[in-house]
Design an enzyme around this catalytic site. Structure first.
Site, short mmCIF file in Angstrom:
data_model
loop_
_atom_site.label_atom_id
_atom_site.label_comp_id
_atom_site.label_asym_id
_atom_site.label_seq_id
_atom_site.Cartn_x
_atom_site.Cartn_y
_atom_site.Cartn_z
CE LYS A 1 21.56 7.34 0.73
NZ LYS A 1 21.38 6.28 1.71
CD GLU B 1 15.08 1.97 -12.68
OE1 GLU B 1 16.09 2.55 -12.21
OE2 GLU B 1 14.84 0.77 -12.48
N GLY C 1 17.29 5.28 1.69
CA GLY C 1 16.30 5.72 0.69
C GLY C 1 14.87 5.54 1.18
NE ARG C 2 14.92 -0.39 3.57
CZ ARG C 2 16.16 -0.59 3.15
NH1 ARG C 2 16.56 -0.08 1.99
NH2 ARG C 2 17.02 -1.27 3.87
CD GLU D 1 14.92 -1.28 -1.10
OE1 GLU D 1 14.65 -1.46 -2.29
OE2 GLU D 1 15.18 -0.15 -0.64
CG HIS E 1 -16.53 -5.57 -1.92
ND1 HIS E 1 -17.74 -6.22 -2.00
CD2 HIS E 1 -16.65 -4.65 -0.94
CE1 HIS E 1 -18.57 -5.68 -1.11
NE2 HIS E 1 -17.92 -4.73 -0.44
CE LYS F 1 19.38 -0.63 -8.22
NZ LYS F 1 19.99 0.24 -7.23
#
Ligand code: F6P
Length: 570
Positions: free
Chosen positions: A213, A219, A273-274, A360, A391, A516
């Site tokens: 975005k 990263e 973003g999400r 978030e 399990h 950050k």
């Protein structure tokens, strides 16, 4: 000026605080015996069925939650979202992901302008581009068709598309349209993730889609530069134009990076973003893999829930009911977590995606007006597909802590198998667990039952299940692109409902910033130590010790000696 009212100061909230004490005296075993109650705790929409009878709630609870919704102005807040008000007030932005999947003729305004035509302009561009790539009319620098796509992005620019891709991967129509193609995701800045992605790939037949975005995320940008190097080293720098495209709101930075702006796919700052999987963030990589028509069905599914959420009365509104009852569990029962348990391997990436959307969005400590919250908001989300989770961590949810569960089941499997001689099909075997687990949690097993079964007395405490553990059951008719879109939108809206009730801003994420900026300081130190031998300075004792160990000369030598070999063409 009067100080802003916190939801916890309202009578409706206080009433629920009293009511929960009453409710704690009841057991789900007894509540489940009331057939009328259970009947009114199911909702159907478009072939799906939500059963919330295994919540520790009575019809009176639901009424009281509707009153809470009223004082929290839930309906008005939902309307403000759909009408493009700047409800993300700390970033001064509207929240319009619903516009991303609106039909071509819909009208959704932001700042007095209908945004739907812009949305469709980008969708049309994606359709055209993805068809060119898929048909082989767009070729790479050496004239070969591009069969592999690596989508580079992180957080919201990764998790949603990965969830949808994983869910479509085994869907018959999607399999057919993806034949001969591969979609990969590079998210972590760990070079291991780069190595995993490019191993076995030929740059000549690979298209890289950089998804960010902001186009500033550390990263993603380092990973994008790494893949640019991989392409340039193999095919020469001019190949980048044919092998790299971008999705971003920041087209200036896209161009600076060296990607032709004609090969950039825009979205807008009113898409969080999400909440961006229905923008070019998800639609471009998914259309390259599955074709636009499959992805369009996914958008239609999400849109069907958008309309339902906007117009259905609260008593029949799936995201509203889920959201209100989640608030009930978190804020009144004090259950801090939620398990997302799809009985479908295709939904294995649902929980990781919802973790971001939920945590978030609602992991906040102050109200939208900046007032510290006197209660906890947000949930700890985790999950695994059934029966794998059974399990693994189900021991804890049956006999340890109480964790409200979302059980998600599908009527028709994407991949049915029925072996001759077996009592049930493989999907029936899976689904037997989907039906059994919620009752095991709700009813538990009493000492009396164990006595009757002649269980030795010393084992009775170990074999007792207290029960009274709440869950939702959501049954989908099938898991095609349309249903996957519906499921996504149900969670997005449910999480918004929770935030609207808590009175927080579910659409900003300031909490990710501090880490950050500290990493920027560390990056500078690493650079100074490695390039100029400068000592580690300006950190506390612990970080100084760790960093100094990391930067020890022997380790440095190893790092340099082994670097960059994977990008060199063989
Ligand atoms: O993790 C923080 C965050 O800002 C998320 O909200 C976002 O989804 C992610 O980083 C990636 O951001 P971008 O798409 O700008 O690279």
């Amino acid at each position: 000026m009067a100080s802003p009212t916190l939801i916890s100061d309202t009578d409706a909230w206080k009433d629920l605080k009293g009511h929960v004490e009453e409710t704690k005296k009841t057991h789900l075993r007894d509540l489940m015996g009331d057939v009328d109650r259970c009947k009114s705790m199911t909702v159907e929409f478009d072939g799906m069925l939500l059963d919330y009878s295994r919540q520790r709630a009575t019809l009176e609870t639901i009424d009281k939650l509707f009153k809470l919704a009223q004082v929290a102005h839930l309906k008005e807040k939902i309307n403000h979202m759909y009408t493009g008000e700047r409800i993300n007030s700390t970033e001064n932005r509207p929240v319009l992901h619903v516009a991303l999947r609106a039909s071509r003729d819909a009208v959704i305004q932001s700042d007095g302008k209908n945004v739907v035509p812009e949305v469709w302009k980008v969708l049309d561009k994606i359709q055209e581009f993805s068809e060119r790539v898929r048909s082989g009319s767009w070729v790479g620098a050496t004239g070969k068709a591009l069969k592999d796509v690596i989508a580079v992005g992180i957080g919201g620019s990764f998790l949603g598309p990965l969830f949808v891709h994983t869910a479509l991967q085994t869907e018959p129509e999607a399999i057919e349209s993806a034949r001969g193609r591969q979609l990969h995701f590079l998210a972590n800045v760990d070079p291991i993730d780069v190595a995993r992605n490019i191993t076995g790939l030929n740059p000549e037949t690979t298209l890289v889609v950089v998804v960010s975005k902001t186009f500033t995320t550390a990263e993603t940008m380092l990973n994008a530069r790494t893949l640019r190097e991989w392409i340039s080293a193999a095919l020469g720098p001019s190949a980048v134009a044919k092998h790299m495209v971008a999705v971003s709101t920041n087209l200036t930075l896209v161009e600076k990076f060296g990607i032709d702006p004609n090969n950039a796919f825009a979205f807008w700052d009113w898409v969080g973003g999400r909440y961006s999987v229905c923008s070019a963030v998800g639609v471009l990589p998914l259309s390259l893999q599955y074709g636009f028509s499959v992805v369009e069905k996914f958008l239609k599914g999400a849109s069907s829930i958008d309309q339902h959420f906007y117009s259905a009365p609260f008593e029949k509104n799936i995201p509203v009911l889920l959201g209100l009852l989640s608030v009930w569990n978190v804020s009144f029962f004090g259950y801090p977590a939620r398990a997302i348990l799809p009985y479908s391997q295709a939904l294995e990436k649902l929980a990781p995606h919802i973790q971001q959307v939920s945590m978030e969005s609602n992991g906040k400590g102050v109200s939208i007006d900046g007032v510290p919250l006197p209660f906890e908001a947000g949930e700890i989300d985790f999950g695994e597909p059934g029966t794998n989770g059974q399990h693994s961590f189900y021991q804890l949810i049956h006999q340890g802590r109480v964790i409200p569960c979302d059980f998600i089941g599908v009527v028709r499997s994407q991949q049915p198998v029925y072996l001759k001689g077996e009592p049930v099909s493989n999907h029936d075997e899976l689904m037997s667990n989907f039906f059994a687990q919620p009752d095991a949690l709700a009813y538990g097993k009493t000492e009396e039952q164990l006595h009757k079964e002649n269980v030795p007395p010393h084992l009775i405490p170990h074999k007792t299940f207290s029960g009274n553990r709440p869950s939702f059951s959501l049954l989908l008719p099938s898991l095609n692109a349309y249903n996957i879109g519906q499921l996504l939108a149900i969670y997005e809206h449910r999480i918004a409902v929770e935030g609207f009730i808590w009175g927080i801003n579910s659409f900003d994420q300031w909490g990710v910033e501090l880490g950050k900026s500290l990493a920027t300081q560390v990056r500078k130190q690493i650079n100074a130590s490695r390039s100029k031998g400068e000592p580690v300075e300006g950190f506390n004792f612990s970080t100084t010790t760790l960093l100094s160990r990391y930067l020890e000369p022997e380790v440095l030598k190893e790092t340099v000696a082994s670097s960059s070999s994977m990008l060199t063409p063989t």
